[in-house]
Write a protein that holds these residues in place. Structure first.
Motif, PDB file in Angstrom:
ATOM      1  N   MET A  51       0.831  -1.206   0.000  1.00 46.32           N
ATOM      2  CA  MET A  51       0.000   0.000   0.000  1.00 46.32           C
ATOM      3  C   MET A  51       0.870   1.262   0.000  1.00 46.32           C
ATOM      4  SD  MET A  51      -2.511   1.519   2.968  1.00 46.32           S
ATOM      5  CE  MET A  51      -1.111   1.812   4.042  1.00 46.32           C
ATOM      6  N   MET A  52       1.850   1.303   0.880  1.00 43.64           N
ATOM      7  CA  MET A  52       2.711   2.482   0.956  1.00 43.64           C
ATOM      8  C   MET A  52       3.587   2.584  -0.286  1.00 43.64           C
ATOM      9  SD  MET A  52       1.591   3.939   3.561  1.00 43.64           S
ATOM     10  CE  MET A  52       2.720   5.310   3.629  1.00 43.64           C
ATOM     11  N   GLY A  53       4.026   1.456  -0.812  1.00 44.79           N
ATOM     12  CA  GLY A  53       4.807   1.476  -2.046  1.00 44.79           C
ATOM     13  C   GLY A  53       4.017   2.048  -3.203  1.00 44.79           C
ATOM     14  N   TYR A  54       2.786   1.588  -3.359  1.00 41.91           N
ATOM     15  CA  TYR A  54       1.940   2.103  -4.433  1.00 41.91           C
ATOM     16  C   TYR A  54       1.659   3.585  -4.237  1.00 41.91           C
ATOM     17  CZ  TYR A  54      -2.052   3.093  -7.358  1.00 41.91           C
ATOM     18  OH  TYR A  54      -2.890   3.683  -8.260  1.00 41.91           O
ATOM     19  N   ALA A  55       1.316   3.981  -3.009  1.00 43.29           N
ATOM     20  CA  ALA A  55       0.979   5.384  -2.747  1.00 43.29           C
ATOM     21  C   ALA A  55       2.152   6.295  -3.082  1.00 43.29           C
ATOM     22  CB  ALA A  55       0.556   5.566  -1.288  1.00 43.29           C
ATOM     23  N   PHE A  56       3.352   5.918  -2.685  1.00 44.33           N
ATOM     24  CA  PHE A  56       4.511   6.769  -2.932  1.00 44.33           C
ATOM     25  C   PHE A  56       4.918   6.739  -4.405  1.00 44.33           C
ATOM     26  CE2 PHE A  56       4.862   8.454   1.032  1.00 44.33           C
ATOM     27  CZ  PHE A  56       6.069   9.075   1.292  1.00 44.33           C
ATOM     28  N   LEU A  57       4.889   5.570  -5.032  1.00 43.56           N
ATOM     29  CA  LEU A  57       5.223   5.501  -6.448  1.00 43.56           C
ATOM     30  C   LEU A  57       4.249   6.351  -7.255  1.00 43.56           C
ATOM     31  CD1 LEU A  57       6.901   4.331  -8.786  1.00 43.56           C
ATOM     32  CD2 LEU A  57       5.298   2.401  -8.829  1.00 43.56           C
ATOM     33  N   VAL A  84       5.441   9.601  -9.441  1.00 47.58           N
ATOM     34  CA  VAL A  84       5.250   9.577 -10.891  1.00 47.58           C
ATOM     35  C   VAL A  84       4.318  10.707 -11.318  1.00 47.58           C
ATOM     36  CG1 VAL A  84       4.231   8.244 -12.796  1.00 47.58           C
ATOM     37  CG2 VAL A  84       5.813   7.148 -11.202  1.00 47.58           C
ATOM     38  N   ASP A  85       3.274  10.942 -10.546  1.00 45.66           N
ATOM     39  CA  ASP A  85       2.331  12.026 -10.852  1.00 45.66           C
ATOM     40  C   ASP A  85       3.050  13.381 -10.865  1.00 45.66           C
ATOM     41  OD1 ASP A  85      -0.396  12.961 -11.324  1.00 45.66           O
ATOM     42  OD2 ASP A  85      -0.261  13.824  -9.297  1.00 45.66           O
ATOM     43  N   LYS A  86       3.919  13.622  -9.895  1.00 48.29           N
ATOM     44  CA  LYS A  86       4.669  14.885  -9.843  1.00 48.29           C
ATOM     45  C   LYS A  86       5.615  15.009 -11.042  1.00 48.29           C
ATOM     46  CE  LYS A  86       4.769  15.563  -4.812  1.00 48.29           C
ATOM     47  NZ  LYS A  86       3.883  14.485  -4.367  1.00 48.29           N
ATOM     48  N   ILE A  87       6.291  13.923 -11.374  1.00 47.80           N
ATOM     49  CA  ILE A  87       7.258  13.952 -12.476  1.00 47.80           C
ATOM     50  C   ILE A  87       6.557  14.175 -13.806  1.00 47.80           C
ATOM     51  CG2 ILE A  87       8.912  12.553 -13.776  1.00 47.80           C
ATOM     52  CD1 ILE A  87       9.677  11.305 -10.990  1.00 47.80           C
ATOM     53  N   LEU A  88       5.469  13.440 -14.036  1.00 46.66           N
ATOM     54  CA  LEU A  88       4.751  13.575 -15.302  1.00 46.66           C
ATOM     55  C   LEU A  88       4.070  14.936 -15.446  1.00 46.66           C
ATOM     56  CD1 LEU A  88       3.190  10.019 -15.749  1.00 46.66           C
ATOM     57  CD2 LEU A  88       5.255  10.974 -16.827  1.00 46.66           C
ATOM     58  N   VAL A 138       9.335   8.109  -5.867  1.00 44.78           N
ATOM     59  CA  VAL A 138       9.402   7.015  -6.845  1.00 44.78           C
ATOM     60  C   VAL A 138      10.310   5.897  -6.332  1.00 44.78           C
ATOM     61  CG1 VAL A 138      10.292   6.370  -9.138  1.00 44.78           C
ATOM     62  CG2 VAL A 138       8.814   8.374  -8.884  1.00 44.78           C
ATOM     63  N   LEU A 139      11.500   6.253  -5.863  1.00 45.94           N
ATOM     64  CA  LEU A 139      12.447   5.234  -5.405  1.00 45.94           C
ATOM     65  C   LEU A 139      11.947   4.512  -4.160  1.00 45.94           C
ATOM     66  CD1 LEU A 139      15.806   7.095  -6.074  1.00 45.94           C
ATOM     67  CD2 LEU A 139      14.819   5.176  -7.370  1.00 45.94           C
ATOM     68  N   ILE A 140      11.362   5.251  -3.228  1.00 48.37           N
ATOM     69  CA  ILE A 140      10.788   4.628  -2.039  1.00 48.37           C
ATOM     70  C   ILE A 140       9.658   3.689  -2.450  1.00 48.37           C
ATOM     71  CG2 ILE A 140       9.393   5.098   0.030  1.00 48.37           C
ATOM     72  CD1 ILE A 140      11.112   7.728   0.297  1.00 48.37           C
ATOM     73  N   LEU A 148       9.663  -0.419  -1.960  1.00 47.11           N
ATOM     74  CA  LEU A 148       8.650  -1.120  -1.173  1.00 47.11           C
ATOM     75  C   LEU A 148       7.864  -2.118  -2.017  1.00 47.11           C
ATOM     76  CD1 LEU A 148       7.279   1.747   1.104  1.00 47.11           C
ATOM     77  CD2 LEU A 148       8.941  -0.023   1.680  1.00 47.11           C
ATOM     78  N   LEU A 149       7.529  -1.745  -3.232  1.00 52.48           N
ATOM     79  CA  LEU A 149       6.748  -2.663  -4.071  1.00 52.48           C
ATOM     80  C   LEU A 149       7.483  -3.963  -4.371  1.00 52.48           C
ATOM     81  CD1 LEU A 149       4.961  -0.254  -6.568  1.00 52.48           C
ATOM     82  CD2 LEU A 149       3.904  -1.660  -4.786  1.00 52.48           C
ATOM     83  N   VAL A 150       8.777  -3.869  -4.639  1.00 50.78           N
ATOM     84  CA  VAL A 150       9.533  -5.087  -4.948  1.00 50.78           C
ATOM     85  C   VAL A 150      10.230  -5.658  -3.718  1.00 50.78           C
ATOM     86  CG1 VAL A 150       9.850  -4.407  -7.357  1.00 50.78           C
ATOM     87  CG2 VAL A 150      11.657  -3.905  -5.697  1.00 50.78           C
ATOM     88  N   GLY A 151      10.176  -4.946  -2.601  1.00 56.68           N
ATOM     89  CA  GLY A 151      10.778  -5.439  -1.368  1.00 56.68           C
ATOM     90  C   GLY A 151      12.287  -5.457  -1.402  1.00 56.68           C
ATOM     91  N   LEU A 152      12.879  -4.427  -1.981  1.00 58.96           N
ATOM     92  CA  LEU A 152      14.336  -4.331  -2.063  1.00 58.96           C
ATOM     93  C   LEU A 152      14.808  -3.098  -1.300  1.00 58.96           C
ATOM     94  CD1 LEU A 152      16.982  -5.437  -3.237  1.00 58.96           C
ATOM     95  CD2 LEU A 152      16.601  -3.968  -5.226  1.00 58.96           C
ATOM     96  N   LEU A 153      15.795  -3.298  -0.435  1.00 59.26           N
ATOM     97  CA  LEU A 153      16.280  -2.232   0.445  1.00 59.26           C
ATOM     98  C   LEU A 153      15.099  -1.636   1.226  1.00 59.26           C
ATOM     99  CD1 LEU A 153      18.738  -0.485  -2.057  1.00 59.26           C
ATOM    100  CD2 LEU A 153      19.313  -2.180  -0.304  1.00 59.26           C
ATOM    101  N   THR A 154      14.264  -2.521   1.717  1.00 60.43           N
ATOM    102  CA  THR A 154      12.988  -2.131   2.319  1.00 60.43           C
ATOM    103  C   THR A 154      13.168  -1.250   3.545  1.00 60.43           C
ATOM    104  OG1 THR A 154      12.025  -4.157   1.476  1.00 60.43           O
ATOM    105  CG2 THR A 154      10.807  -3.018   3.196  1.00 60.43           C
TER     106      THR A 154
END
Length: 189
Positions: A40-46, A50-54, A101-103, A107-113
């Motif tokens: 949930m937090m991964g999706y929210a932050f991604l 992405v919304d800010k960048i686009l 985006v990086l956070i 979180l979504l892929v569970g790397l450097l969580t």
């Protein structure tokens, strides 16, 4: 749906801070909820990053200078300094969207969580003081999200269907990576 029974010490956790020890037993469904919080937090932050960048042209200066002042933040002076310091505004204009985006990806892929969750909690702490909405008490959404990030880190959520579990088991000269380099436990998991 049946839940697995707890077996032995596998679902027991304990911590001592300042001479006070807390211990408990997790429910067998806890892993699913920890995974849900991480995703949930991964999706929210991604999504937010992405919304800010686009959208292009993300500019934090107005928020830093005016937002904290309008909210009555106890750190209004710090936010004003940040918003009036050119190099800092330029840094924040890149760090916020790309950090989200990086956070989120971490979180979504569970790397450097744990590392991702730490920076997510740090950002939420800054948003907490920047937004400073305490009309219904000092616990608001930003504070709650900060605690969710800390829970994700504390429970080692990256080990649950995440790449951190693979990285931790990766062997270097016949020894798992985290045994060879124990400090990696602070950023993995």
């Amino acid at each position: 749906m049946a839940a697995n029974q707890m077996n032995g010490q596998a679902n027991t956790f304990e911590s001592t801070i300042g001479g006070i020890t807390l211990s408990g037993k997790a429910n067998s469904l806890s892993a699913w909820f920890v995974l849900a919080l991480r995703l949930m937090m991964g999706y929210a932050f991604l999504y937010s990053g992405v919304d800010k960048i686009l959208a292009g042209g993300f500019d934090a200066q107005g928020y830093l200078v005016g937002g904290a002042a309008a909210s009555g933040s106890p750190l209004v002076g710090l936010f004003a300094w940040m918003g009036q310091t050119g190099w800092f505004v330029e840094f924040v204009n890149v760090a916020v969207p790309w950090g989200e985006v990086l956070i989120g990806l971490g979180l979504l892929v569970g790397l450097l969580t744990r590392l991702a969750a730490f920076w997510g909690a740090f950002m939420m702490l800054l948003f907490y003081f920047g937004n400073w909405d305490v009309a219904h008490g000092v616990i608001n959404g930003d504070f709650a999200y900060m605690l969710v990030f800390l829970a994700v880190a504390a429970f080692g959520a990256g080990r649950i269907l995440g790449l951190d579990a693979l990285v931790e088991r990766y062997e270097v000269n016949g020894k798992p990576l985290v045994e060879r380099y124990p400090k990696l436990r602070y950023i993995l998991g």
